[in-house]
Write an enzyme that holds these catalytic residues in place. Structure first.
Site, PDB file in Angstrom:
ATOM      1  N   LYS A  54     -13.044 -10.087  37.277  1.00 26.17           N
ATOM      2  CA  LYS A  54     -11.665  -9.720  37.576  1.00 26.17           C
ATOM      3  C   LYS A  54     -10.687 -10.771  37.061  1.00 26.17           C
ATOM      4  CE  LYS A  54     -13.240  -6.979  41.473  1.00 26.17           C
ATOM      5  NZ  LYS A  54     -13.600  -6.959  42.903  1.00 26.17           N
ATOM      6  N   GLN A  98     -12.784  -9.963  48.520  1.00 19.14           N
ATOM      7  CA  GLN A  98     -14.014  -9.488  47.888  1.00 19.14           C
ATOM      8  C   GLN A  98     -15.005  -8.998  48.942  1.00 19.14           C
ATOM      9  OE1 GLN A  98     -14.697  -9.107  44.570  1.00 19.14           O
ATOM     10  NE2 GLN A  98     -16.570  -8.132  45.270  1.00 19.14           N
ATOM     11  N   ASP A 121      -5.802  -3.462  46.559  1.00 17.35           N
ATOM     12  CA  ASP A 121      -7.162  -2.929  46.558  1.00 17.35           C
ATOM     13  C   ASP A 121      -7.277  -1.688  47.443  1.00 17.35           C
ATOM     14  OD1 ASP A 121      -9.789  -3.045  45.610  1.00 17.35           O
ATOM     15  OD2 ASP A 121     -10.491  -4.192  47.329  1.00 17.35           O
TER      16      ASP A 121
END
Length: 290
Positions: A54, A98, A121
């Site tokens: 990323k 994450q 996200d």
């Protein structure tokens, strides 16, 4: 019949190019460089690999990547504090926690510490509500990437029967909502679904996201169906028996190279959206009404 591939890498590349152009325009117009903060808890090798990927894609499109690494023994309260700090940092436009976090962490509590207007996200309850109801907000990246991939290949969704195999809050549940809002008839399947082969076999669109290698057999697939495999298991194996499914499906995503690249591309696109939005607000959903 031999299925044609839905090339997520190709579609993602185009989205990344568009995002890079938007980032450049934002920098020119305001002098602002979008910033994505990535929070990594612990030393899971796969998570480190994903975060590094990323960060590389951020550099490709001109987004600043802020990497926050935390000890695996951190408490939920301490992690929430870190996320609240980032939520209140005006220099940070988007926040990614994450997944997965260590087992002792209350992941939902951590997700909810992310300000909705920085939830690029799409993991908070507010983002899920926005997805379901059509309010301004950011979509969960993998579901959004799936819809964008289907659109890129001109695959009609309205009126189709979609079977979503898996009900996680960041994949199965939101992708079903997005398909429903695009006028598909959606069946959610899960570990307690009776006659799973029959449920899958009736579907025009199958979305697999359960994390079990080749759980969905190729013989279950309706002839001419669209198969989207969002699973990724050791050995580059998805949740669908790929070779056998190719003999029956019309379209299918490869693993890797299908859904995965779209997830990262959507994350960065939504970070650019967040950077360009008025302070404290989120933009309107992008994949529901192309």
């Amino acid at each position: 019949m031999s299925a044609a591939e839905l090339n997520g890498a190709l579609v993602a590349s185009k989205l990344l190019t568009d995002t890079a152009q938007r980032v450049e325009l934002l920098k020119y117009a305001s002098g602002k460089t979008p910033c994505l903060a990535t929070v990594l808890v612990g030393n899971d090798p796969a998570s480190h690999t994903y975060v590094r990927m990323k960060a590389n894609r951020c550099a490709d499109v001109g987004i600043r990547s802020l990497r926050v690494e935390l000890d695996a023994k951190i408490t939920t309260a301490e992690l929430v504090g870190e996320l609240l700090t980032l939520s209140n940092d005006d220099d940070v436009d988007g926040i990614l926690l994450q997944h997965p976090v260590p087992r002792h962490i209350d992941e939902r509590a951590a997700f909810e510490a992310i300000a909705p207007h920085k939830d690029v996200d799409g993991v908070t309850a507010a983002s899920f509500a926005a997805t379901a109801l059509g309010f301004p907000g950011y979509e969960s990246c993998t579901p959004s990437g799936i819809l964008r991939l289907l659109d890129a290949y001109g695959i009609d969704i309205a009126g189709k029967h979609a079977a979503v195999v898996g009900r996680s809050p960041i994949l199965g549940l939101p992708v079903g909502m997005l398909l429903l809002r695009r006028n598909a008839t959606v069946t959610y399947c899960h570990s307690r679904t009776a006659n799973l082969p029959d449920q899958v076999g009736r579907a025009d669109i199958v979305v697999a996201g359960v994390g079990q290698p080749e759980l969905i057999r190729g013989s279950w697939i309706k002839r001419g169906a669209v198969v989207v495999d969002a699973g990724y298991n050791p050995g580059n194996v998805g949740d669908v028996e790929y070779a056998a499914a190719c003999e029956r499906a019309r379209w299918i995503t490869p693993v890797p190279g299908g859904v995965g690249p779209m997830t990262i591309a959507v994350l960065l696109a939504q970070t650019a959206d967040a950077a360009g939005a008025p302070a404290g607000t989120a933009v309107r959903l992008t994949s529901v009404n192309p």
